[in-house]
Design an enzyme around this catalytic site. Structure first.
Site, mmCIF file in Angstrom:
data_model
loop_
_atom_site.group_PDB
_atom_site.id
_atom_site.type_symbol
_atom_site.label_atom_id
_atom_site.label_comp_id
_atom_site.label_asym_id
_atom_site.label_seq_id
_atom_site.Cartn_x
_atom_site.Cartn_y
_atom_site.Cartn_z
ATOM 1 N N SER A 148 0.959 -1.000 0.182
ATOM 2 C CA SER A 148 -0.027 -0.060 -0.392
ATOM 3 C C SER A 148 1.324 1.055 0.189
ATOM 4 O O SER A 148 2.036 0.764 0.532
ATOM 5 C CB SER A 148 -1.013 -0.011 1.404
ATOM 6 O OG SER A 148 -1.850 0.954 1.527
ATOM 7 N N TYR A 161 -1.401 -0.976 10.112
ATOM 8 C CA TYR A 161 -1.657 -2.059 8.890
ATOM 9 C C TYR A 161 -0.318 -1.104 7.621
ATOM 10 O O TYR A 161 -0.240 -1.620 7.221
ATOM 11 C CB TYR A 161 -3.188 -0.430 8.411
ATOM 12 C CG TYR A 161 -3.074 -1.004 6.547
ATOM 13 C CD1 TYR A 161 -3.491 -2.250 6.506
ATOM 14 C CD2 TYR A 161 -2.778 0.121 5.437
ATOM 15 C CE1 TYR A 161 -3.966 -2.428 4.879
ATOM 16 C CE2 TYR A 161 -3.236 0.004 4.241
ATOM 17 C CZ TYR A 161 -3.911 -0.934 4.180
ATOM 18 O OH TYR A 161 -3.573 -0.982 2.535
ATOM 19 N N ALA A 163 2.777 -0.717 9.345
ATOM 20 C CA ALA A 163 3.898 -1.426 9.538
ATOM 21 C C ALA A 163 3.407 -2.389 8.821
ATOM 22 O O ALA A 163 4.787 -2.706 8.522
ATOM 23 C CB ALA A 163 3.991 -2.260 11.166
ATOM 24 N N LYS A 165 2.181 -3.183 5.825
ATOM 25 C CA LYS A 165 2.619 -3.367 4.106
ATOM 26 C C LYS A 165 4.199 -2.718 4.285
ATOM 27 O O LYS A 165 4.921 -3.049 3.352
ATOM 28 C CB LYS A 165 1.614 -2.185 3.989
ATOM 29 C CG LYS A 165 0.517 -2.586 3.572
ATOM 30 C CD LYS A 165 0.129 -3.691 3.357
ATOM 31 C CE LYS A 165 -1.468 -4.543 2.828
ATOM 32 N NZ LYS A 165 -1.625 -5.580 1.858
ATOM 33 N N ILE A 194 -8.298 3.260 -3.322
ATOM 34 C CA ILE A 194 -9.002 2.132 -4.484
ATOM 35 C C ILE A 194 -10.341 2.031 -3.787
ATOM 36 O O ILE A 194 -10.529 1.658 -2.968
ATOM 37 C CB ILE A 194 -7.961 0.310 -4.623
ATOM 38 C CG1 ILE A 194 -6.444 1.030 -4.900
ATOM 39 C CG2 ILE A 194 -9.134 0.035 -5.519
ATOM 40 C CD1 ILE A 194 -6.461 1.366 -6.417
#
Length: 254
Positions: A148, A161, A163, A165, A194
């Protein structure tokens, strides 16, 4: 076969396992991968049956298998079943992921941290472990992991999240370097915002603000990510490994 108005056949004869295929980016990727000629193994904890059925209705080849990506035993079972049925796994696209609505240093719980890291980082790790021996024995293979833009730059409210990714990016580079000489390519796609069910609770006002801040002038669609994944799974990317492809309409280029 066509998908999203395109007709391609770059993956003819290949078998590709896709996680998170029940909805969003995973479903779009599965349909585009099948449109490119691959036989798709659509995996998820829900919705994957509908994805496989849609691919079959479009004239492609697919089957659905239930998979909890945090379960090493489940990975072994699915991979063994696919190899028994099809004799090969040419590509793995790790698309499945989750987010949390309370994800800051002070609000994220230990349970929530473990859950996010388990799905978003441990899941792709288990997936790569499950397929890599077969790919090495076969003499080739392609793995595409999903990170991401949150794994590349600082953002509010996405601590665990981000961390996870960021870990996916570092892990993928390590595996790419380790197995490049054995003809296994490992790359990462890093989506921006998205339009998927994952962002279903985002307010219209925030989506309008994101759109205005994106040079492309729009929110990304699942197919924008799926098309990049298909490229990385195909022969045109045979000399591409250890790379991160940011697909965000130019947002992080500013």
């Amino acid at each position: 076969m066509t998908a999203g108005g395109q007709h391609v056949s770059t993956l003819e004869g290949r078998t590709v396992l896709i996680t998170g295929a029940g909805s969003g980016i995973g479903r779009a990727t599965a349909r585009l991968t099948a449109a490119a000629g691959a036989f798709v193994v659509a995996t998820d904890v829900k919705g994957h049956d509908e994805t496989a059925a849609a691919i079959t209705e479009d004239g492609g080849g697919a089957e659905a298998r239930t998979l909890d990506i945090t379960d090493a035993g489940a990975w072994r079972s699915v991979v063994d079943e696919v190899l028994s049925s099809h004799g090969r796994i040419d590509g793995l696209a790790n698309i499945a992921g989750i987010v949390s609505s309370t994800d800051t240093l002070l609000t994220q719980t230990e349970e929530g941290w473990d859950r996010l890291i388990g799905v978003d980082l441990k899941g792709p790790w288990l997936g790569m472990r499950a397929v890599i021996r077969h790919m090495l024995a076969a003499g080739s293979g392609k793995i595409v992991n999903t990170a991401s833009t949150a794994g590349l730059i600082g953002m509010p409210d996405v601590l665990a999240y981000s961390a996870a990714k960021g870990g996916v990016i570092a892990m993928s580079r390590q595996v790419a370097v380790e197995y490049a000489a054995r003809n296994v390519q490992v790359n990462v796609v890093a989506p921006g915002v998205i339009r998927t069910p994952m962002h279903g609770d985002v307010t219209p006002e925030l989506m309008t603000a994101v759109k205005a801040a994106t040079p492309a002038g729009r929110i990304g669609e699942p197919e924008d990510i799926g098309n990049m994944v298909v490229y990385l799974l195909g022969p045109a990317a045979d000399f591409v490994t250890g790379q991160v492809f940011t697909v965000d309409g130019g947002w992080t280029a500013q």
